[in-house]
Scaffold this motif. Structure first.
Motif, PDB file in Angstrom:
ATOM      1  N   SER A  14       8.911 -19.904 -31.303  1.00 50.81           N
ATOM      2  CA  SER A  14       8.430 -18.568 -31.932  1.00 50.81           C
ATOM      3  C   SER A  14       9.152 -17.621 -32.257  1.00 50.81           C
ATOM      4  CB  SER A  14       6.785 -18.951 -32.212  1.00 50.81           C
ATOM      5  OG  SER A  14       7.144 -17.847 -30.571  1.00 50.81           O
ATOM      6  N   PRO A  15       8.688 -16.491 -33.286  1.00 53.67           N
ATOM      7  CA  PRO A  15       8.829 -15.630 -33.977  1.00 53.67           C
ATOM      8  C   PRO A  15       8.796 -14.579 -32.641  1.00 53.67           C
ATOM      9  CG  PRO A  15       8.705 -16.294 -36.009  1.00 53.67           C
ATOM     10  CD  PRO A  15       8.718 -17.450 -35.127  1.00 53.67           C
ATOM     11  N   GLU A  16       7.333 -14.747 -32.088  1.00 55.89           N
ATOM     12  CA  GLU A  16       6.431 -14.198 -30.783  1.00 55.89           C
ATOM     13  C   GLU A  16       7.477 -13.955 -30.022  1.00 55.89           C
ATOM     14  OE1 GLU A  16       4.394 -14.091 -34.573  1.00 55.89           O
ATOM     15  OE2 GLU A  16       5.075 -16.301 -33.525  1.00 55.89           O
ATOM     16  N   GLY A  17       8.057 -15.387 -30.007  1.00 57.36           N
ATOM     17  CA  GLY A  17       8.685 -15.178 -27.951  1.00 57.36           C
ATOM     18  C   GLY A  17       7.782 -16.476 -27.322  1.00 57.36           C
ATOM     19  N   THR A  18       7.220 -16.724 -27.866  1.00 58.22           N
ATOM     20  CA  THR A  18       6.638 -18.469 -26.873  1.00 58.22           C
ATOM     21  C   THR A  18       6.955 -19.294 -27.803  1.00 58.22           C
ATOM     22  OG1 THR A  18       4.285 -18.519 -29.054  1.00 58.22           O
ATOM     23  CG2 THR A  18       4.777 -16.462 -27.638  1.00 58.22           C
ATOM     24  N   ILE A  19       7.006 -19.909 -26.788  1.00 56.44           N
ATOM     25  CA  ILE A  19       7.193 -22.120 -26.896  1.00 56.44           C
ATOM     26  C   ILE A  19       5.864 -22.285 -27.814  1.00 56.44           C
ATOM     27  CG2 ILE A  19       7.396 -24.437 -25.968  1.00 56.44           C
ATOM     28  CD1 ILE A  19      10.031 -22.105 -24.876  1.00 56.44           C
ATOM     29  N   ASN A 238      16.969 -18.991 -36.725  1.00 53.22           N
ATOM     30  CA  ASN A 238      17.071 -17.634 -35.617  1.00 53.22           C
ATOM     31  C   ASN A 238      16.334 -18.295 -34.010  1.00 53.22           C
ATOM     32  OD1 ASN A 238      18.042 -16.411 -37.569  1.00 53.22           O
ATOM     33  ND2 ASN A 238      16.139 -15.220 -37.798  1.00 53.22           N
ATOM     34  N   ASP A 239      16.425 -19.421 -34.066  1.00 51.86           N
ATOM     35  CA  ASP A 239      15.580 -20.172 -33.110  1.00 51.86           C
ATOM     36  C   ASP A 239      17.039 -20.672 -31.473  1.00 51.86           C
ATOM     37  OD1 ASP A 239      14.162 -21.507 -30.678  1.00 51.86           O
ATOM     38  OD2 ASP A 239      13.638 -22.543 -32.026  1.00 51.86           O
ATOM     39  N   VAL A 240      17.555 -19.447 -30.430  1.00 49.76           N
ATOM     40  CA  VAL A 240      18.321 -19.908 -29.964  1.00 49.76           C
ATOM     41  C   VAL A 240      18.197 -21.201 -29.730  1.00 49.76           C
ATOM     42  CG1 VAL A 240      17.968 -18.550 -27.819  1.00 49.76           C
ATOM     43  CG2 VAL A 240      20.182 -19.154 -28.351  1.00 49.76           C
ATOM     44  N   MET A 241      16.796 -21.660 -28.989  1.00 50.19           N
ATOM     45  CA  MET A 241      16.539 -22.928 -27.830  1.00 50.19           C
ATOM     46  C   MET A 241      16.844 -24.259 -28.826  1.00 50.19           C
ATOM     47  SD  MET A 241      12.849 -21.521 -26.115  1.00 50.19           S
ATOM     48  CE  MET A 241      13.420 -20.514 -24.510  1.00 50.19           C
ATOM     49  N   ALA A 242      16.374 -24.251 -30.020  1.00 45.68           N
ATOM     50  CA  ALA A 242      16.355 -24.794 -31.351  1.00 45.68           C
ATOM     51  C   ALA A 242      17.984 -25.054 -31.470  1.00 45.68           C
ATOM     52  CB  ALA A 242      15.224 -24.700 -32.889  1.00 45.68           C
ATOM     53  N   SER A 243      18.141 -24.279 -31.344  1.00 41.18           N
ATOM     54  CA  SER A 243      20.443 -24.526 -32.015  1.00 41.18           C
ATOM     55  C   SER A 243      20.822 -25.104 -30.844  1.00 41.18           C
ATOM     56  CB  SER A 243      20.633 -22.627 -32.111  1.00 41.18           C
ATOM     57  OG  SER A 243      22.257 -23.348 -32.276  1.00 41.18           O
ATOM     58  N   PHE A 244      20.940 -24.946 -28.788  1.00 42.22           N
ATOM     59  CA  PHE A 244      20.884 -25.436 -28.218  1.00 42.22           C
ATOM     60  C   PHE A 244      20.652 -26.790 -27.754  1.00 42.22           C
ATOM     61  CE2 PHE A 244      20.797 -26.340 -23.562  1.00 42.22           C
ATOM     62  CZ  PHE A 244      21.363 -26.363 -23.112  1.00 42.22           C
ATOM     63  N   CYS A 295      14.202 -11.764 -35.725  1.00 41.75           N
ATOM     64  CA  CYS A 295      15.216 -11.288 -35.620  1.00 41.75           C
ATOM     65  C   CYS A 295      15.299 -12.482 -34.196  1.00 41.75           C
ATOM     66  CB  CYS A 295      15.317 -10.370 -34.499  1.00 41.75           C
ATOM     67  SG  CYS A 295      16.305  -9.755 -33.615  1.00 41.75           S
ATOM     68  N   PRO A 296      16.540 -13.181 -33.713  1.00 41.88           N
ATOM     69  CA  PRO A 296      16.745 -13.974 -32.839  1.00 41.88           C
ATOM     70  C   PRO A 296      16.831 -13.296 -31.122  1.00 41.88           C
ATOM     71  CG  PRO A 296      18.855 -13.649 -34.011  1.00 41.88           C
ATOM     72  CD  PRO A 296      18.179 -13.324 -35.108  1.00 41.88           C
ATOM     73  N   ILE A 297      16.752 -11.818 -31.041  1.00 44.24           N
ATOM     74  CA  ILE A 297      17.420 -11.661 -30.045  1.00 44.24           C
ATOM     75  C   ILE A 297      16.084 -11.118 -29.947  1.00 44.24           C
ATOM     76  CG2 ILE A 297      18.289  -9.788 -28.787  1.00 44.24           C
ATOM     77  CD1 ILE A 297      20.652  -9.652 -30.798  1.00 44.24           C
ATOM     78  N   ALA A 298      15.223 -10.686 -29.865  1.00 43.71           N
ATOM     79  CA  ALA A 298      14.366  -9.701 -30.424  1.00 43.71           C
ATOM     80  C   ALA A 298      12.990 -11.066 -29.845  1.00 43.71           C
ATOM     81  CB  ALA A 298      13.179  -9.476 -31.189  1.00 43.71           C
ATOM     82  N   ARG A 299      13.227 -12.048 -30.419  1.00 45.96           N
ATOM     83  CA  ARG A 299      12.213 -13.443 -29.877  1.00 45.96           C
ATOM     84  C   ARG A 299      12.542 -13.885 -28.343  1.00 45.96           C
ATOM     85  NH1 ARG A 299      12.876 -18.201 -34.019  1.00 45.96           N
ATOM     86  NH2 ARG A 299      12.533 -16.879 -35.680  1.00 45.96           N
ATOM     87  N   LEU A 300      14.051 -13.734 -28.194  1.00 46.22           N
ATOM     88  CA  LEU A 300      14.477 -14.560 -27.498  1.00 46.22           C
ATOM     89  C   LEU A 300      13.699 -13.799 -25.973  1.00 46.22           C
ATOM     90  CD1 LEU A 300      15.846 -16.644 -24.708  1.00 46.22           C
ATOM     91  CD2 LEU A 300      18.138 -15.457 -25.548  1.00 46.22           C
ATOM     92  N   ARG A 305      10.894 -12.102 -21.419  1.00 44.77           N
ATOM     93  CA  ARG A 305       9.949 -10.218 -20.702  1.00 44.77           C
ATOM     94  C   ARG A 305       8.841 -11.396 -20.060  1.00 44.77           C
ATOM     95  NH1 ARG A 305      11.220  -5.263 -20.961  1.00 44.77           N
ATOM     96  NH2 ARG A 305      13.029  -4.895 -21.833  1.00 44.77           N
ATOM     97  N   ALA A 306       7.957 -12.034 -20.797  1.00 43.88           N
ATOM     98  CA  ALA A 306       7.041 -12.934 -20.516  1.00 43.88           C
ATOM     99  C   ALA A 306       6.624 -14.052 -18.980  1.00 43.88           C
ATOM    100  CB  ALA A 306       6.359 -13.746 -21.726  1.00 43.88           C
ATOM    101  N   GLN A 307       8.398 -14.537 -19.515  1.00 46.85           N
ATOM    102  CA  GLN A 307       7.849 -15.018 -18.219  1.00 46.85           C
ATOM    103  C   GLN A 307       9.251 -14.517 -16.505  1.00 46.85           C
ATOM    104  OE1 GLN A 307       8.816 -18.616 -18.412  1.00 46.85           O
ATOM    105  NE2 GLN A 307       8.180 -17.974 -20.274  1.00 46.85           N
TER     106      GLN A 307
END
Length: 379
Positions: A14-19, A238-244, A295-300, A305-307
């Protein structure tokens, strides 16, 4: 501004950086579950370095050191995620904005700056960049190059053997404006007709220079793929995980001999189309602010950080990014001036009589011009 995504869009981070995966993401989630933690550290590093490069490139052009620069800020997630999904034997055809893809495949980005500074006529040798081909400035022409190459991969028997070290695939990157070109549609026809091992990766950054995508197509662009008889998927670009995950899935399908697929990555060009463009003439500030918040960088970063990623990782990377940009600047300013005869050196891989004749004529012209200048123009 409302969300441009719907229930059919694949989004995992998500844009907030959560799965927070959408229902459309379900077929691709195992690839994320199986990915090592180090993969996301690599993705974050590559995106951070690519953005540092982007800003340095823009500064160099503004200071008169480049003829032109092509910004890619905002598109790092789509590019890095898809590039990390490719295997070493795969071939990647860019347009002219895939700086983060090149970085991920081992390209020394000073080569991009050399091209934009006018110090080279081509760019680099793809044999040294894990199959990352040269930039193409003619809109959509690389889709035909990629499709022809992918046809060759099939003809050579490098598809569907089950050998993970041998089977190959091709990715071609293009923008929303390219979908309006005949070349792109012809490439899709040939790709499906010959079942090429290929992924068409559309970076829909919302604007073809000053023309919004809504004026180019009344329906989501990924749905065009269905008319050509191939799978079409829309992802949050903007979701690097979805792209991968999605790119990895369809590259596997391509290598297995199941034909081409089409991915539309919804993203946004934060900066101008090129440094000769002024997006304030045709875009609204509210639109830009909406996408900056995604932003894709900010969300990753939020995810890492949460991990429990240590703060030193991010601090050290900022230092590395600054050094990276400074080194690129130094080496760009030290690039040698191009020699006129270089234009003849790499037109063909083997000797060519016509090129040899043109080279001789050019040398004769240069000599006559120099003689005329030396004699003061007197006959």
């Amino acid at each position: 501004m409302s969300e441009p995504f719907d229930d059919a869009t694949v989004r995992i981070l998500s844009p907030e950086g959560t799965i927070n995966a959408t229902a459309a993401s379900e077929p691709y989630l195992d690839r994320i579950r199986q990915a090592p933690d180090e993969l996301w550290q690599t993705a974050f590093r590559n995106m951070t370095l690519a953005r540092a490069f982007d800003r340095e490139g823009t500064n160099l052009q503004r200071q008169g050191q480049l003829a032109l620069y092509v910004p890619a800020e905002g598109q790092e997630g789509a590019q890095v995620g898809s590039a990390l999904a490719a295997r070493p034997q795969d071939t990647l055809f860019p347009s002219y904005r895939e700086h983060a893809v090149g970085l991920t495949r081992g390209l020394d980005l000073v080569n991009v700056l050399a091209l934009l500074r006018g110090c080279t006529n081509a760019g680099w040798d793809p044999a040294t960049t894990q199959g990352f081909r040269n930039y193409v400035l003619v809109i959509a022409s690389q889709t035909l190059h990629a499709t022809g190459y992918a046809m060759g991969q099939r003809f050579d028997g490098n598809v569907g053997t089950g050998d993970l070290e041998r089977d190959e695939a091709t990715i071609v990157y293009f923008g929303d404006g390219a979908t309006s070109q005949g070349d792109c549609n012809e490439a899709l026809v040939f790709a499906k007709s010959f079942a090429t091992p290929q992924v068409f990766f559309l970076q829909n950054n919302q604007w073809a220079i000053s023309v919004p995508v809504r004026m180019q197509s009344p329906v989501p662009l990924y749905r065009r793929a269905h008319g050509f008889g191939m799978p079409g998927v829309q992802i949050d670009g903007n979701d690097v995980m979805a792209s991968f995950a999605v790119t990895g899935h369809y590259l596997d399908e391509a290598r297995a001999g199941n034909g081409p697929a089409f991915i539309e990555a919804l993203t946004y060009r934060i900066g101008p189309h090129t440094t000769s463009d002024d997006p304030t003439k045709y875009r609204q500030r509210e639109e830009e602010a909406f996408w900056r918040a995604r932003c894709p960088i900010a969300r990753l970063e939020a995810y890492l950080r949460a991990q429990g990623e240590d703060a030193a990782f991010f601090d050290d990377l900022q230092v590395e990014a600054a050094d990276f940009a400074a080194d690129l600047r130094r080496r760009t300013l030290a690039l040698p001036e191009p020699q006129p005869l270089d234009m003849f050196a790499h037109a063909y891989a083997t000797p060519n009589a016509t090129i040899d004749q043109q080279r001789a004529e050019f040398v004769e012209f240069e000599n006559s011009f120099q003689n005329d200048t030396t004699s003061g123009g007197q006959a």
